[in-house]
Scaffold this active site. Structure first.
Site, PDB file in Angstrom:
ATOM      1  CD  GLU A   1      -2.616  -1.784  -3.293  1.00 35.65           C
ATOM      2  OE1 GLU A   1      -1.640  -1.493  -2.300  1.00 35.65           O
ATOM      3  OE2 GLU A   1      -2.498  -1.011  -4.268  1.00 35.65           O
TER       4      GLU A   1
ATOM      5  CB  THR B   1      -0.933  -0.065   1.280  1.00 31.80           C
ATOM      6  OG1 THR B   1      -0.102  -0.170   2.496  1.00 31.80           O
ATOM      7  CG2 THR B   1      -1.899  -1.163   1.295  1.00 31.80           C
TER       8      THR B   1
END
Length: 248
Positions: free
Chosen positions: A96, A33
């Site tokens: 992610e 992320t």
């Protein structure tokens, strides 16, 4: 909507569209992320002003959040290419992984988080024809722009668990190298192997910045002990064995 039973939370992202040409997923792309925590990442990935999204987010404790149905096209890969196909988003599922990234200390991926990634990938594979060589890093499909999820991501362990393609890296040792500015047949051969595996590179015989970035991406994924963009003996032998291990 195709949802994973492992995702206990579903937060709708508006940043989606149909997969182009009615395509079905045949790739998974791993990201980190690069943000402070999972909550701020989730907010950003669900913000219509961000222009980004993903199918799944895995936090550091292993909780899985789904944001996009697997049948839809999420906006996670950006300008990218693999195997000669530049519409990565239409053919992939984007995952992610909660990690602040290289710019913020780049901590290890905790075992609990990696186990959740493993379980999620297994679950996705149960629904889609995703071959081991198409289990990829963001840096594999966009080597000129991205370095995530990076060299600490445990591709080796995931392969032992049955996810992805891998060979044990050749030990680092002294020997001939190819590096920025080199040219000739040896460079062409290196580029041809990288291109044949799937990387977006033309075998032109010039070890340019493009080639250096692709070599770095390859090292981050398959020879993470040293990521320097120099095609040393270890890098080249690992690449040869990786290509030789592909199904015929």
């Amino acid at each position: 909507m195709i949802r994973s039973p492992l995702a206990k939370t579903f937060v709708v992202s508006p940043n989606i569209e149909p997969r182009r040409g009615g395509r079905r997923p045949d790739m998974m792309v791993m990201h980190y992320t690069g943000m402070e925590n999972a909550a701020s990442s989730c907010d950003w990935l669900c913000n219509p002003e961000s222009g980004v999204s993903c199918h799944y987010l895995v936090d550091v404790k292993g909780a899985i959040i789904q944001m996009v149905g697997e049948e839809m096209r999420a906006w996670h890969a950006g300008i990218s290419s693999w195997g000669g196909d530049s519409d990565t988003n239409s053919r992939s599922i984007g995952i992610e992984i909660d990690n602040p990234g290289h710019a913020a200390g780049y901590p290890d991926f905790p075992p609990l988080q990696m186990r959740a990634v493993n379980a999620l990938c297994r679950d996705i594979i149960s629904r889609h024809d995703i071959r081991p060589r198409n289990f990829l890093a963001h840096s594999d499909v966009a080597p000129d722009r991205k370095i995530d999820p990076g060299e600490k991501f445990d591709w080796r362990w995931l392969h032992r668990e049955g996810i992805g393609h891998w060979v044990e890296p050749e030990a680092i040792s002294e020997g001939a190298t190819l590096r920025l500015g080199d040219n000739g047949e040896a460079v062409t051969a290196l580029q041809a192997l990288l291109s044949g595996y799937g990387y977006n590179i033309s075998p032109d015989g010039e070890f340019s910045n493009v080639t250096q970035n692709v070599v770095r991406a390859f090292q981050r994924h398959f020879r993470p002990a040293l990521v320097d963009g120099i095609a040393d003996k270890s890098t080249m032998e690992t690449l040869r064995r990786l290509c030789a291990a592909l199904p015929r």
